[in-house]
Write a protein that holds these residues in place. Structure first.
Motif, PDB file in Angstrom:
ATOM      1  N   SER A 371       0.789  -1.360   0.161  1.00 20.38           N
ATOM      2  CA  SER A 371       0.032  -0.048  -0.107  1.00 20.38           C
ATOM      3  C   SER A 371       0.641   1.212  -0.175  1.00 20.38           C
ATOM      4  O   SER A 371       0.320   2.351  -0.524  1.00 20.38           O
ATOM      5  CB  SER A 371      -0.971  -0.079   1.347  1.00 20.38           C
ATOM      6  OG  SER A 371      -1.627  -1.088   1.303  1.00 20.38           O
ATOM      7  N   VAL A 372       2.170   1.202   0.584  1.00 26.96           N
ATOM      8  CA  VAL A 372       2.946   2.322   0.560  1.00 26.96           C
ATOM      9  C   VAL A 372       4.023   2.444  -0.461  1.00 26.96           C
ATOM     10  O   VAL A 372       4.238   3.727  -1.106  1.00 26.96           O
ATOM     11  CB  VAL A 372       3.659   2.303   1.935  1.00 26.96           C
ATOM     12  CG1 VAL A 372       4.626   3.327   2.131  1.00 26.96           C
ATOM     13  CG2 VAL A 372       2.661   2.325   3.188  1.00 26.96           C
ATOM     14  N   MET A 373       4.562   1.454  -0.824  1.00 21.62           N
ATOM     15  CA  MET A 373       5.786   1.479  -1.951  1.00 21.62           C
ATOM     16  C   MET A 373       5.178   1.852  -3.397  1.00 21.62           C
ATOM     17  O   MET A 373       5.832   2.424  -4.139  1.00 21.62           O
ATOM     18  CB  MET A 373       6.557   0.176  -1.906  1.00 21.62           C
ATOM     19  CG  MET A 373       7.301  -0.160  -0.727  1.00 21.62           C
ATOM     20  SD  MET A 373       8.412  -1.342  -0.556  1.00 21.62           S
ATOM     21  CE  MET A 373       9.643  -1.268  -2.178  1.00 21.62           C
ATOM     22  N   VAL A 374       3.834   1.187  -3.645  1.00 18.12           N
ATOM     23  CA  VAL A 374       3.271   1.666  -4.857  1.00 18.12           C
ATOM     24  C   VAL A 374       1.856   2.410  -4.165  1.00 18.12           C
ATOM     25  O   VAL A 374       1.026   1.723  -3.997  1.00 18.12           O
ATOM     26  CB  VAL A 374       2.718   0.534  -5.767  1.00 18.12           C
ATOM     27  CG1 VAL A 374       2.359   0.729  -7.007  1.00 18.12           C
ATOM     28  CG2 VAL A 374       4.205  -0.383  -5.985  1.00 18.12           C
ATOM     29  N   ASN A 376      -1.489   3.622  -3.230  1.00 16.18           N
ATOM     30  CA  ASN A 376      -2.693   3.201  -3.682  1.00 16.18           C
ATOM     31  C   ASN A 376      -3.548   4.433  -4.090  1.00 16.18           C
ATOM     32  O   ASN A 376      -4.254   4.578  -4.980  1.00 16.18           O
ATOM     33  CB  ASN A 376      -3.530   2.759  -2.471  1.00 16.18           C
ATOM     34  CG  ASN A 376      -3.466   1.143  -2.271  1.00 16.18           C
ATOM     35  OD1 ASN A 376      -2.628   0.481  -3.071  1.00 16.18           O
ATOM     36  ND2 ASN A 376      -3.953   0.325  -1.391  1.00 16.18           N
ATOM     37  N   ASP A 377      -3.462   5.533  -3.395  1.00 13.90           N
ATOM     38  CA  ASP A 377      -4.243   6.982  -3.823  1.00 13.90           C
ATOM     39  C   ASP A 377      -4.014   7.265  -5.271  1.00 13.90           C
ATOM     40  O   ASP A 377      -4.780   7.808  -6.128  1.00 13.90           O
ATOM     41  CB  ASP A 377      -3.740   8.096  -3.052  1.00 13.90           C
ATOM     42  CG  ASP A 377      -4.645   7.660  -1.606  1.00 13.90           C
ATOM     43  OD1 ASP A 377      -5.418   6.807  -1.385  1.00 13.90           O
ATOM     44  OD2 ASP A 377      -4.261   8.554  -0.543  1.00 13.90           O
ATOM     45  N   ARG A 378      -2.442   7.301  -5.544  1.00 16.36           N
ATOM     46  CA  ARG A 378      -2.291   7.471  -7.067  1.00 16.36           C
ATOM     47  C   ARG A 378      -3.055   6.505  -8.075  1.00 16.36           C
ATOM     48  O   ARG A 378      -3.762   7.020  -9.085  1.00 16.36           O
ATOM     49  CB  ARG A 378      -0.841   7.409  -7.392  1.00 16.36           C
ATOM     50  CG  ARG A 378      -0.546   7.995  -8.859  1.00 16.36           C
ATOM     51  CD  ARG A 378       1.026   8.142  -9.208  1.00 16.36           C
ATOM     52  NE  ARG A 378       1.262   6.488  -9.294  1.00 16.36           N
ATOM     53  CZ  ARG A 378       1.796   5.716  -8.505  1.00 16.36           C
ATOM     54  NH1 ARG A 378       2.397   6.204  -7.639  1.00 16.36           N
ATOM     55  NH2 ARG A 378       2.242   4.644  -9.012  1.00 16.36           N
ATOM     56  N   ILE A 379      -3.289   5.368  -7.588  1.00 14.86           N
ATOM     57  CA  ILE A 379      -3.944   4.346  -8.398  1.00 14.86           C
ATOM     58  C   ILE A 379      -5.384   4.835  -8.580  1.00 14.86           C
ATOM     59  O   ILE A 379      -6.172   4.702  -9.687  1.00 14.86           O
ATOM     60  CB  ILE A 379      -3.710   3.144  -8.115  1.00 14.86           C
ATOM     61  CG1 ILE A 379      -2.233   2.863  -8.470  1.00 14.86           C
ATOM     62  CG2 ILE A 379      -4.499   1.956  -8.949  1.00 14.86           C
ATOM     63  CD1 ILE A 379      -1.714   1.352  -8.166  1.00 14.86           C
ATOM     64  N   TYR A 380      -5.756   5.038  -7.138  1.00 14.74           N
ATOM     65  CA  TYR A 380      -7.326   5.274  -7.150  1.00 14.74           C
ATOM     66  C   TYR A 380      -7.682   6.578  -7.928  1.00 14.74           C
ATOM     67  O   TYR A 380      -8.860   6.830  -8.644  1.00 14.74           O
ATOM     68  CB  TYR A 380      -7.736   5.766  -5.563  1.00 14.74           C
ATOM     69  CG  TYR A 380      -8.171   4.585  -4.776  1.00 14.74           C
ATOM     70  CD1 TYR A 380      -9.186   3.671  -5.088  1.00 14.74           C
ATOM     71  CD2 TYR A 380      -7.456   3.947  -3.708  1.00 14.74           C
ATOM     72  CE1 TYR A 380      -9.653   2.484  -4.595  1.00 14.74           C
ATOM     73  CE2 TYR A 380      -7.634   2.914  -2.912  1.00 14.74           C
ATOM     74  CZ  TYR A 380      -8.814   2.177  -3.303  1.00 14.74           C
ATOM     75  OH  TYR A 380      -9.230   1.012  -2.644  1.00 14.74           O
ATOM     76  N   ASN A 381      -6.737   7.539  -7.917  1.00 15.34           N
ATOM     77  CA  ASN A 381      -7.049   8.823  -8.619  1.00 15.34           C
ATOM     78  C   ASN A 381      -7.052   8.617 -10.181  1.00 15.34           C
ATOM     79  O   ASN A 381      -8.091   8.892 -10.967  1.00 15.34           O
ATOM     80  CB  ASN A 381      -5.878   9.649  -8.462  1.00 15.34           C
ATOM     81  CG  ASN A 381      -6.130  10.995  -8.894  1.00 15.34           C
ATOM     82  OD1 ASN A 381      -7.357  11.556  -9.067  1.00 15.34           O
ATOM     83  ND2 ASN A 381      -4.869  11.771  -9.125  1.00 15.34           N
ATOM     84  N   HIS A 382      -6.330   7.408 -10.737  1.00 15.27           N
ATOM     85  CA  HIS A 382      -6.317   7.236 -12.313  1.00 15.27           C
ATOM     86  C   HIS A 382      -7.601   6.512 -12.243  1.00 15.27           C
ATOM     87  O   HIS A 382      -8.408   6.811 -13.546  1.00 15.27           O
ATOM     88  CB  HIS A 382      -5.187   6.206 -12.470  1.00 15.27           C
ATOM     89  CG  HIS A 382      -5.227   5.731 -13.794  1.00 15.27           C
ATOM     90  ND1 HIS A 382      -4.871   4.495 -14.318  1.00 15.27           N
ATOM     91  CD2 HIS A 382      -5.309   6.397 -14.950  1.00 15.27           C
ATOM     92  CE1 HIS A 382      -4.835   4.565 -15.656  1.00 15.27           C
ATOM     93  NE2 HIS A 382      -5.124   5.701 -16.170  1.00 15.27           N
ATOM     94  N   THR A 383      -7.970   5.462 -11.522  1.00 17.34           N
ATOM     95  CA  THR A 383      -9.344   4.780 -11.646  1.00 17.34           C
ATOM     96  C   THR A 383     -10.504   5.895 -11.778  1.00 17.34           C
ATOM     97  O   THR A 383     -11.427   5.658 -12.538  1.00 17.34           O
ATOM     98  CB  THR A 383      -9.448   3.890 -10.601  1.00 17.34           C
ATOM     99  OG1 THR A 383      -8.306   2.884 -10.562  1.00 17.34           O
ATOM    100  CG2 THR A 383     -10.516   2.799 -11.060  1.00 17.34           C
ATOM    101  N   SER A 384     -10.395   6.696 -11.027  1.00 14.20           N
ATOM    102  CA  SER A 384     -11.644   7.680 -10.701  1.00 14.20           C
ATOM    103  C   SER A 384     -11.776   8.609 -12.094  1.00 14.20           C
ATOM    104  O   SER A 384     -12.898   8.786 -12.653  1.00 14.20           O
ATOM    105  CB  SER A 384     -11.451   8.602  -9.558  1.00 14.20           C
ATOM    106  OG  SER A 384     -10.276   9.562  -9.638  1.00 14.20           O
ATOM    107  N   THR A 385     -10.656   8.881 -12.640  1.00 14.09           N
ATOM    108  CA  THR A 385     -10.593   9.494 -13.996  1.00 14.09           C
ATOM    109  C   THR A 385     -11.596   8.590 -15.047  1.00 14.09           C
ATOM    110  O   THR A 385     -12.271   9.021 -15.878  1.00 14.09           O
ATOM    111  CB  THR A 385      -9.276   9.784 -14.452  1.00 14.09           C
ATOM    112  OG1 THR A 385      -8.883  10.528 -13.523  1.00 14.09           O
ATOM    113  CG2 THR A 385      -9.266  10.631 -15.697  1.00 14.09           C
ATOM    114  N   LEU A 386     -10.909   7.242 -14.998  1.00 14.05           N
ATOM    115  CA  LEU A 386     -11.687   6.180 -15.926  1.00 14.05           C
ATOM    116  C   LEU A 386     -13.055   6.119 -15.459  1.00 14.05           C
ATOM    117  O   LEU A 386     -13.860   6.021 -16.680  1.00 14.05           O
ATOM    118  CB  LEU A 386     -10.936   4.934 -15.921  1.00 14.05           C
ATOM    119  CG  LEU A 386      -9.404   5.000 -16.174  1.00 14.05           C
ATOM    120  CD1 LEU A 386      -8.658   3.766 -16.058  1.00 14.05           C
ATOM    121  CD2 LEU A 386      -9.134   5.531 -17.615  1.00 14.05           C
ATOM    122  N   LEU A 387     -13.537   6.090 -14.241  1.00  6.64           N
ATOM    123  CA  LEU A 387     -14.889   5.892 -13.998  1.00  6.64           C
ATOM    124  C   LEU A 387     -15.667   7.012 -14.468  1.00  6.64           C
ATOM    125  O   LEU A 387     -17.064   6.913 -14.528  1.00  6.64           O
ATOM    126  CB  LEU A 387     -14.976   5.583 -12.533  1.00  6.64           C
ATOM    127  CG  LEU A 387     -14.417   4.194 -12.071  1.00  6.64           C
ATOM    128  CD1 LEU A 387     -14.371   4.159 -10.362  1.00  6.64           C
ATOM    129  CD2 LEU A 387     -15.521   3.148 -12.687  1.00  6.64           C
TER     130      LEU A 387
END
Lengths: 394, 83
Positions: A371-374, A376-387
């Motif tokens: 959860s820290v080294m990669v 999660n929030d950056r990935i959530y951010n990307h997903t939220s754009t796609l959604l």
């Protein structure tokens, strides 16, 4: 794209591959505590992989590798994840790079590199993160600079190159040229002879201590032919991101499965002592099973989804595939943290102890890394754009 | 391409595409991603297209390729029934 139908004859029961994997897992297990304690590279396990031809497992058989498919590679790193999270992650990162090479490098030069990967069992690392950009791999500030005589120069300030000092080659993302915008990127293969690494950060962290994720100033001059044929945008969508998320999730599932095993052992022992009255922890174990089954099904179905679309760019570049692979990452990162933490409560003091046969101390520290080294929030951010534009198909 | 449609698409790109170059430099076949449009910006372009033309892109069209140039956007709009 390279045919990758899996190699049943190679990966079958009783094969050399099976023996090599069993042996590597044993070596990784034997050295896991020392690797963690000293925050050192898992040299012995990687050597065992080299001796068993496992570093070439992802190289297509026509180039001398084992030609294993993504599901089989995921199986390898899952087994490693059960005994040494760091070794599992190193092998996962290595396989991601080999797959990028084999699926997106078509020049004679890069095919030769692939042959060397199998023949010399090269270990590949990657430099995608960059100072002031962080972990967003789809954005670069450094650029490929053309030199005379077909050579290129590349300098990059890297907050992290995991096991960079121990790799035989590094794949680096950069802008295509000095005029290109930040997202117009290429992926460049540089053998160790072609670059210098100046260490800027040590790696002394809570978990995943054996990944040696140190920071470096990277400077290299190599052949123009080292630039992979496809643009990084395509490499990222079709290979780097889905391979990373399926392989990482497999390591993390291996970690979770090991924690579940320790919890089960403790509950079953308690139950045998007193067959009349099941221990209260039996209910906790039943709860833990919900998370374990969710994670197992999630990871397996994601691997199957990637396997099915392996040679279909239209599937791999679709919105729903991108969303599913992002979701896989954040879900499995959260699940491994939850499962190891919950297992700790079931195992109790024997799990809390640093040195006991049922210790979960190292696993607990390692379980936070995903959860820290990669992030999660950056990935959530990307997903939220796609959604914002998704039609909800899954 | 019908120039009116091309102009409308360019206007939307100028407002939402976050391009690194002037919209005047964008031809019908210029690669918009190479011109600096990120995937995040392409989402905003898509939403603006839907609002402007009052239509909805089906899921299978929501790919990078659809939004890679003025021409590919125009073709997609035509395919989903823009008169």
């Amino acid at each position: 794209m390279t045919e990758l139908s899996g190699n049943a004859s190679v990966a079958g029961e009783g094969s050399d591959f099976r023996r090599a994997l069993t042996s590597m897992v044993a070596v990784a297990a034997e050295n896991a505590a020392d690797v963690d304690h000293n925050s050192r590279f898992p040299q012995e396990a990687i050597e065992a992989a080299r001796n068993g031809s496992l570093l070439g497992a992802a190289v297509p058989s026509e180039f001398g590798g084992l030609g294993l498919n993504i599901a089989e590679l995921c199986h390898i790193v899952e087994q490693l994840g059960r005994v040494c999270s760091s070794t599992g992650m190193v092998m996962a990162m290595h396989y991601i790079q080999v797959l990028c090479l084999s699926r997106h490098g078509r020049s004679e030069y890069l095919q030769q590199v692939l042959r060397r990967c199998a023949k010399e069992q090269l270990l590949l690392a990657s430099a995608t993160t960059e100072v002031n950009i962080g972990g967003d791999s789809r954005s670069s500030s450094c650029a490929v600079r053309a030199l005379p005589e077909g050579q290129i120069e590349l300098k990059k300030t890297c907050p992290v190159i995991s096991y960079g000092r121990f790799a035989d080659a590094i794949l680096v993302t950069a802008r295509r040229n000095e005029d290109a915008v930040a997202s117009d990127q290429v992926l460049v293969y540089l053998p160790a002879d072609d670059y210098q690494l100046n260490k800027t950060f040590d790696w002394d962290a809570l978990g995943m201590r054996g990944t040696c994720s140190e920071g470096f100033e990277f400077a290299g001059i190599t052949e123009q032919a080292g630039v992979l044929d496809d643009l990084f945008e395509k490499i990222s969508a079709e290979t780097m991101l889905p391979a990373a998320h399926t392989l990482w999730a497999s390591v993390w599932y291996g970690m979770a499965a090991k924690a579940g095993e320790n919890a089960r052992t403790v509950v079953q022992r308690a139950a045998r002592k007193n067959p009349e009255n099941p221990p209260p922890s039996a209910l906790r174990l039943a709860e833990l099973e919900v998370s374990l089954q969710s994670m197992a099904e999630l990871v397996r179905s994601a691997i199957a989804r990637y396997q099915a679309g392996w040679q279909s760019p239209e599937v791999l570049e679709s919105l729903q595939f991108a969303i599913s692979m992002n979701t896989l990452k954040v879900a499995s990162a959260d699940l491994v943290r939850k499962i190891v933490g919950d297992a700790m409560l079931i195992v109790g003091i024997a799990g809390f102890a640093n040195r006991s046969p049922l210790s979960l101390a190292r696993l607990y520290r390692d379980s936070i890394a995903p959860s820290v080294m990669v992030n999660n929030d950056r990935i959530y951010n990307h997903t939220s754009t796609l959604l914002l534009v998704s039609r909800g198909e899954r | 391409m019908e120039s009116v449609l091309g102009e409308k698409i360019r206007e939307i790109l100028a407002n939402h595409g976050k391009l690194a170059v002037d919209i005047a430099e964008i031809t019908d076949t210029s690669d918009l991603y190479a011109a600096g449009m990120t995937s995040h910006a392409s989402v905003n372009v898509m939403l603006a297209l839907e609002d402007t033309f009052d239509l909805e892109f089906p899921e299978k069209m929501l790919t990078k390729a659809t939004f890679s140039s003025v021409q590919s956007i125009a073709e997609a709009l035509t395919e989903i029934g823009l008169d």
